[in-house]
Design an enzyme around this catalytic site. Structure first.
Site, PDB file in Angstrom:
ATOM      1  N   ASP A  96       0.842  -1.197   0.000  1.00 50.89           N
ATOM      2  CA  ASP A  96       0.000   0.000   0.000  1.00 50.89           C
ATOM      3  C   ASP A  96       0.875   1.244   0.000  1.00 50.89           C
ATOM      4  O   ASP A  96       2.100   1.158  -0.010  1.00 50.89           O
ATOM      5  CB  ASP A  96      -1.036  -0.025   1.129  1.00 50.89           C
ATOM      6  N   ASP A 259      -5.605  -6.028   8.786  1.00 52.23           N
ATOM      7  CA  ASP A 259      -4.185  -5.900   9.110  1.00 52.23           C
ATOM      8  C   ASP A 259      -4.079  -5.000  10.326  1.00 52.23           C
ATOM      9  O   ASP A 259      -5.040  -4.301  10.660  1.00 52.23           O
ATOM     10  CB  ASP A 259      -3.410  -5.289   7.934  1.00 52.23           C
ATOM     11  N   CYS A 380       2.628 -21.009  27.584  1.00 55.50           N
ATOM     12  CA  CYS A 380       2.533 -20.672  26.165  1.00 55.50           C
ATOM     13  C   CYS A 380       3.398 -21.610  25.328  1.00 55.50           C
ATOM     14  O   CYS A 380       4.519 -21.919  25.699  1.00 55.50           O
ATOM     15  CB  CYS A 380       2.959 -19.226  25.935  1.00 55.50           C
ATOM     16  N   CYS A 382       4.422 -20.982  22.221  1.00 56.39           N
ATOM     17  CA  CYS A 382       5.144 -20.329  21.119  1.00 56.39           C
ATOM     18  C   CYS A 382       6.651 -20.443  21.313  1.00 56.39           C
ATOM     19  O   CYS A 382       7.137 -20.628  22.426  1.00 56.39           O
ATOM     20  CB  CYS A 382       4.700 -18.872  20.970  1.00 56.39           C
ATOM     21  N   CYS A 385       8.337 -17.950  23.991  1.00 54.00           N
ATOM     22  CA  CYS A 385       8.204 -18.295  25.409  1.00 54.00           C
ATOM     23  C   CYS A 385       8.984 -19.562  25.744  1.00 54.00           C
ATOM     24  O   CYS A 385       9.586 -19.672  26.805  1.00 54.00           O
ATOM     25  CB  CYS A 385       6.736 -18.457  25.789  1.00 54.00           C
ATOM     26  N   HIS A 407       5.310 -12.715  20.187  1.00 56.24           N
ATOM     27  CA  HIS A 407       4.435 -13.657  20.905  1.00 56.24           C
ATOM     28  C   HIS A 407       2.977 -13.189  20.806  1.00 56.24           C
ATOM     29  O   HIS A 407       2.083 -13.983  20.527  1.00 56.24           O
ATOM     30  CB  HIS A 407       4.896 -13.779  22.367  1.00 56.24           C
TER      31      HIS A 407
HETATM   32 ZN   LIG Z   1       4.506 -17.180  23.795  1.00 51.61          ZN
END
Ligand SMILES: [Zn+2]
Length: 428
Positions: A96, A259, A380, A382, A385, A407
């Site tokens: 954009d 977004d 968590c 992810c 973490c 995260h």
């Molecule tokens: Zn995490």
């Protein structure tokens, strides 16, 4: 519904050592640092949004790209530049103009052809037409007899004529990316008008601009009015809107993509909601760097605080967090170490402010006690973490703060999918 994450060259250094706070000597930022999609093995977004305004820089908004990076982006294309071609799942890229970078100008600084050249050289999947943001939302201007000011009408007319030129030029040049027309408005009716005009030009993917400051109910009211003119195959994109309430209603009203950067930015800009989980948010634990903290440095140089004392308490707070994380220190002792350092940071507060400072310290201690007893970083899944543990919850320096932002983006994507009743594996 797809989530596009706006790129502003947010990367983390994989060589950063969280204990010593040192980096590898041979680290080359542009080569070795990682984007969020390189940190996570599973998806945190469906694609990236890259703004010409961010790449070029405009007026007060400096470029996030070096000259060398700009050249590489244009030469190798956006997918190779962002290294998304190496990720094991497909990621799309939307381009954009970054209308917020020139919102104060009378007219946008780019021609349709300049923007098409940018999308074409970088090989984007989608390209948004040149637009001019309207920052006044006034549903009252839809009432009979109301007269919206010329300025907003001019901005909409200009955005529509630029969209028309963009569409015609894209077709004449046989460009490979999908053109998205931008609708700007100041009320439900005016947004619907813009969508109708864009559809008549030929657009079947339309982005709604200027909705960032709107309340959710106002976004919904506009979408409902747009629904009256929207053709069944027309897809909508909400620019900068990442609020999760009513996502299902948004989807029903034709929103195919969104977004936004707030999941990333809240990690270090928000006063309290810094760390996302699927069910709630937590405050991060503030342990500012003595060296990098301007306020603290001022107190040290004016002799209010001794440098060694500050360093000692900072170190004690960091060690307390590490020991607490390992189960070697109880919660009261950990909170005490954290607040002791905070008290030092607030020590020179003038007397009349002391009472309120003490009060805020108390509430800060309560907030810390809550996050320490829940230890959300241990639950968590992810990569951030799992690899840096409790460091993710520390509000301190870009390497920790940005990782916490990554995260949040990862969690946000999961919340969005679950809100919409979609499975993660179905992400395409
Ligand atoms: Zn995490």
């Amino acid at each position: 519904m797809k989530f596009f994450f706006p790129d502003s060259q947010d990367l983390v250094d994989p060589s950063f050592d969280f204990e010593t706070e040192r980096r590898a000597e041979l680290r080359v930022r542009q080569r070795d640092d990682l984007y969020a999609h390189e940190v996570f093995r599973s998806r945190a977004y469906d694609g990236l949004l890259v703004s010409k305004g961010i790449v070029d820089g405009y007026g007060q908004v400096g470029s996030r790209y070096t000259i060398g990076q700009k050249h590489r982006l244009l030469r190798n294309g956006v997918k190779e530049f962002l290294r998304i071609d190496k990720v094991p799942y497909p990621l799309e890229v939307m381009g954009d103009c970054g209308a917020f970078t020139y919102v104060k100008e009378k007219v946008p600084p780019y021609t349709a052809d300049e923007v098409i050249n940018f999308y074409s050289d970088c090989r984007f999947d989608y390209g948004l037409s040149v637009d001019h943001v309207i920052l006044s939302y006034q549903p009252d201007w839809d009432l009979k007899g109301a007269k919206p000011p010329d300025e907003v009408k001019d901005r909409q007319a200009l955005t529509l004529s630029l969209a028309e030129e963009f569409w015609t030029r894209c077709k004449a040049r046989k460009e490979g990316f999908i053109p998205i027309g931008v609708a700007q408005g100041w009320s439900p009716k005016s947004y619907a008008h813009a969508v109708k005009e864009l559809q008549a030009m030929g657009y079947s993917y339309i982005a709604l601009g200027g909705m960032v400051p709107l309340k959710t109910a106002e976004v919904l009211a506009s979408l409902e009015k747009i629904a009256e003119v929207r053709k069944p195959k027309t897809r909508l994109h909400l620019l900068g809107v990442t609020r999760l309430d009513h996502m299902n209603a948004f989807a029903t009203l034709g929103v195919a993509s969104i977004d936004g950067t707030s999941p990333l930015r809240q990690a270090f800009k928000d006063a309290s909601d810094n760390y996302y989980t699927l069910s709630r948010t937590y405050s991060a634990i503030r342990i500012p760097q003595v060296e990098g903290n301007a306020k603290l440095q001022k107190k040290i140089s004016s002799g209010v605080i001794r440098q060694e004392t500050a360093r000692k308490l900072e170190k004690a707070a960091l060690s307390a967090m590490a020991a607490f994380n390992n189960g070697k220190l109880d919660i009261d002792a950990a909170v005490e170490a954290l607040t002791e350092y905070e008290e030092l940071c607030a020590e020179s507060t003038p007397k009349e402010k002391k009472a309120s400072a003490a009060k805020s310290r108390q509430s800060r201690a309560d907030v810390y006690r809550e996050v320490l007893s829940d230890q959300p970083w241990k639950k968590c899944g992810c990569e951030v973490c799992r690899s840096i543990g409790h460091h993710v919850i520390l509000f301190r320096g870009a390497e920790r703060n940005r990782r916490r932002g990554f995260h949040n983006v990862w969690v946000f994507y999961r919340k969005l999918r679950s809100e919409l009743g979609l499975r993660l594996e179905d992400a395409a």
